[in-house]
Write a protein that holds these residues in place. Structure first.
Motif, short mmCIF file in Angstrom:
data_model
loop_
_atom_site.label_atom_id
_atom_site.label_comp_id
_atom_site.label_asym_id
_atom_site.label_seq_id
_atom_site.Cartn_x
_atom_site.Cartn_y
_atom_site.Cartn_z
N HIS A 153 0.86 -1.19 0.00
CA HIS A 153 0.00 0.00 0.00
C HIS A 153 0.89 1.23 0.00
O HIS A 153 1.96 1.23 0.61
CB HIS A 153 -0.89 0.05 1.24
CG HIS A 153 -1.78 -1.12 1.40
ND1 HIS A 153 -2.97 -1.24 0.72
CD2 HIS A 153 -1.65 -2.24 2.15
CE1 HIS A 153 -3.54 -2.38 1.07
NE2 HIS A 153 -2.76 -3.00 1.93
N ARG B 175 -1.13 7.59 10.95
CA ARG B 175 -1.44 6.52 11.92
C ARG B 175 -2.67 5.73 11.49
O ARG B 175 -2.69 4.50 11.51
CB ARG B 175 -1.68 7.11 13.31
CG ARG B 175 -0.44 7.53 14.02
CD ARG B 175 -0.78 7.86 15.49
NE ARG B 175 0.11 8.86 15.97
CZ ARG B 175 -0.19 10.14 16.18
NH1 ARG B 175 -1.40 10.59 15.97
NH2 ARG B 175 0.72 10.97 16.62
N ALA B 176 -3.72 6.45 11.09
CA ALA B 176 -4.96 5.80 10.66
C ALA B 176 -4.73 4.96 9.41
O ALA B 176 -5.26 3.85 9.28
CB ALA B 176 -6.05 6.84 10.42
N PHE B 177 -3.94 5.46 8.47
CA PHE B 177 -3.62 4.75 7.23
C PHE B 177 -2.94 3.42 7.54
O PHE B 177 -3.35 2.36 7.04
CB PHE B 177 -2.73 5.64 6.36
CG PHE B 177 -2.16 4.97 5.14
CD1 PHE B 177 -2.95 4.67 4.05
CD2 PHE B 177 -0.81 4.68 5.08
CE1 PHE B 177 -2.41 4.06 2.92
CE2 PHE B 177 -0.26 4.08 3.96
CZ PHE B 177 -1.06 3.77 2.88
N ALA C 234 -2.82 1.76 10.46
CA ALA C 234 -3.71 0.90 11.25
C ALA C 234 -4.75 0.23 10.37
O ALA C 234 -5.03 -0.96 10.51
CB ALA C 234 -4.38 1.71 12.36
N ASP C 235 -5.31 0.99 9.44
CA ASP C 235 -6.33 0.44 8.54
C ASP C 235 -5.74 -0.60 7.60
O ASP C 235 -6.32 -1.68 7.41
CB ASP C 235 -6.97 1.57 7.73
CG ASP C 235 -8.01 1.07 6.77
OD1 ASP C 235 -9.03 0.50 7.23
OD2 ASP C 235 -7.81 1.23 5.53
N ARG C 236 -4.60 -0.32 7.02
CA ARG C 236 -4.02 -1.23 6.03
C ARG C 236 -3.46 -2.50 6.66
O ARG C 236 -3.44 -3.55 6.02
CB ARG C 236 -2.93 -0.55 5.22
CG ARG C 236 -3.37 0.63 4.36
CD ARG C 236 -4.66 0.37 3.61
NE ARG C 236 -5.01 1.43 2.68
CZ ARG C 236 -5.69 2.53 2.97
NH1 ARG C 236 -6.09 2.75 4.21
NH2 ARG C 236 -5.97 3.42 2.04
N GLY D 59 -4.68 -3.82 9.55
CA GLY D 59 -5.78 -4.53 10.18
C GLY D 59 -5.39 -5.37 11.38
O GLY D 59 -4.90 -4.86 12.37
#
Length: 138
Positions: free
Chosen positions: A15, A30-32, A34-36, A38
Motif C-alpha cells: 500500500h 497513523r490511521a492509514f 492501522a487500517d491497512r 488490520g
C-alpha cells in the motif's frame, strides 16, 4: 492498491499513501497504517514507528514546507514481516541518526524507539529525497 505475490506460500500486500507535510497529517498516517495492517500482530508497533518517521519528515526535511509532503509505503509479508518506508524531501547530507536525549527532554526519542522496536532500519538518499524504513518481524 494491494499486490499479491506467491513467495513460499506467503502473501505480500503493498500500500502507498501520500500526505501533506503538516503536523495534523501524522494522525492521518497513523490511521492509514492501522487500517491497512488490520489484524496484523505488530500493527501497534508499526503505527508508532511510522508516526515517528512521519514526524521526522515534517520537522527535519523540506517535506514540512508549505504544499510539500511525503509518501508512506507499506509492504506486509503476511505471517512474516512488515516493512514501512517514509519517502521525504530529505537531503544527501543529513542522514537521520539515533539521538541520546536528556532524560527530561521532550523531543529526540523517535529514532531511539525505531532502533529499539524494529528488527532493522535504515535510510538512504535518492534523487527525489530520502527514504527511511524499518522492518518488524511478526
Amino acid at each position: 492498491m494491494p499486490l499479491h505475490a506467491d513467495r513460499s506460500n506467503s502473501t505480500v500486500t503493498v500500500h502507498h499513501g501520500w500526505f501533506y507535510g503538516r503536523p495534523d497529517q501524522v494522525a492521518a498516517v497513523r490511521a492509514f497504517v492501522a487500517d491497512r495492517l488490520g489484524g496484523c500482530p505488530v500493527v501497534d508497533d508499526a503505527v508508532l514507528l511510522t508516526s515517528e518517521l512521519a514526524t521526522n519528515a515534517i520537522q527535519h526535511s523540506p517535506s514540512g514546507l508549505p504544499e510539500a509532503g511525503f509518501g508512506v509505503l507499506i509492504e506486509h509479508e503476511h505471517g512474516r514481516s512488515v516493512r514501512i518506508t517514509v519517502h521525504d524531501g530529505g537531503s544527501y547530507l543529513d542522514a537521520p541518526y539515533v539521538a541520546q536525549p536528556e532524560p527530561d527532554a521532550e523531543h529526540g526519542r523517535g529514532l531511539f524507539l525505531v532502533d529499539v522496536l524494529a528488527t532493522s532500519w535504515g535510510s538512504h538518499a535518492t534523487l527525489s529525497g530520502r527514504k527511511t524504513w524499518f522492518l518488524i518481524d511478526e
